[in-house]
Design an enzyme around this catalytic site. Structure first.
Site: not given
Length: 381
Positions: A136, A190, A196, A200, A242, A245
């Site tokens: 990360d 997708c 998504c 949003c 959040c 999505c």
């Protein structure tokens, strides 16, 4: 040489399963040319969050991170998406929420330990090998590496989506000087789905695969200053992160894995009662929330977001606590957000209290928020 390392690759894959790595993939350490172009565009558009490695060359050229890099090993660990025994938010005890990626122990620590074990295994087999791992916060893009290594495809929601676990996976990678046969990237699945992007809350997903980080609620919950008023009303009761999505993504339907005990969430930590957060001490905050990744920015953003959540619920019982913050808290962001929240909750009986605070307040931004609060209460009359 690559053929000679095929056996080692198979041994690494076998060992990775033994230590609880859910997915592993191998990629070349070549320059991420397409990513570099996208990052330059993101930078020019002002879409970056500021949390990233600022040097685009380091983010896209593994050899700048580890000289003589030949391969990258990508790993993924699946995390839970459903909270067992979730406490209910009631009128008496309104609750906030931490996003799923912040459930359980800090994933940085979990993945670093897996990578440490993997490194030790590799060095035992190949003592001359050099490795560098990251999770990360490293230079490379976890998502770009995982995509190249065949862990999953890069979804329109800017998350890696795996066929097995959806996008509910933590990612990490290890650069190494050992050349391995690279795995094949997965086909983007997708298709025409745009859910998504459509849902949003702030329009941060500009289009499929392109995110304006500065509008993303996950980013906004981590900022420390005043939150722009246009975003406060979008925050809801989110304290950190959040998931919108992800939760609307058809690829995540029915995906909920509880494979790692250290990732299991404590319901009282990830869905805490809001009002106690307003007065929590630094020590209490560390003791309760210090083990989760959502605590990394400290208590101030969480407290600000808790104030906004109470305003979202229009929790009249929180007004005495909010008035106490306006009067006594040394931080302008907390005082000002509390003043706005009192106005948003909308009980006109407290207009005089806000007007009184204006006499002693010196901070210009707090005074602006007091005026906003007073104006909202006047409109309630």
């Amino acid at each position: 040489m690559i053929k000679a390392n095929q056996q080692l690759k198979e041994e690494i894959i076998k060992f990775s399963k033994e230590i609880g790595i859910d997915k592993i993939g191998f990629a070349s350490a070549g320059v991420f040319t397409g990513l570099k172009e996208r990052l330059i565009t993101q930078q020019q558009l002002g879409y970056q969050s500021g949390f990233e490695e600022p040097d685009i060359n380091k983010r896209t050229n593994p050899e700048q991170v580890l000289p003589k890099a030949k391969s990258i090993i990508a790993i993924a660990l699946a995390y839970p998406s459903k909270l067992k025994n979730a406490p209910r938010s009631t009128k008496e005890e309104r609750r906030g929420v931490f996003c799923r990626a912040s459930w359980g122990n800090d994933y940085h620590d979990i993945l670093r330990e897996k990578l440490r074990q993997l490194e030790a295994f590799i060095i035992e087999k190949e003592p001359t090998a050099i490795t560098k791992s990251m999770v990360d916060t490293g230079e490379l893009s976890d998502r770009a590496v995982a995509e190249r290594a065949g862990i999953g495809w890069s979804g329109k929601n800017c998350a890696i989506i795996t066929p097995e676990y959806g996008s509910y996976v933590y990612l990490g990678e290890m650069i190494t000087t050992i050349p391995f046969e690279p795995d094949t990237p997965l086909e983007d699945n997708c298709g025409t789905c745009n859910k998504c992007v459509d849902v949003c809350p702030t329009g941060a997903l500009v289009q499929g695969g392109q995110l304006d980080s500065n509008k993303c609620i996950a980013f906004l919950t981590q900022t420390k200053g005043f939150l722009a008023e246009e975003y406060r009303l979008k925050l809801g009761n989110r304290l950190y992160g959040c998931d919108t999505c992800q939760t609307v993504c058809p690829e995540n339907k029915g995906k909920d894995f509880h494979l790692h005990p250290e990732m299991e969430p404590d319901p009282e930590i990830v869905k805490p009662v809001l009002k106690p957060l307003l007065h929590i001490s630094n020590r209490e905050f560390r003791d309760k929330f210090g083990s989760i990744s959502g605590s990394w920015r400290g208590k101030k953003p969480i407290q600000r977001n808790a104030i906004i959540a109470l305003a979202h619920f229009k929790d009249d019982s929180a007004i005495p606590d909010l008035l106490q913050l306006i009067k006594n808290d040394p931080r302008p962001v907390i005082r000002g957000t509390a003043a706005w929240a009192v106005g948003r909750i909308g009980n006109p009986n407290y207009q005089e209290a806000l007007e009184t605070f204006k006499h002693s307040e010196k901070d210009e931004q707090v005074l602006e928020e007091l005026d906003k609060g007073i104006s909202m209460l006047q409109n309630e009359r």
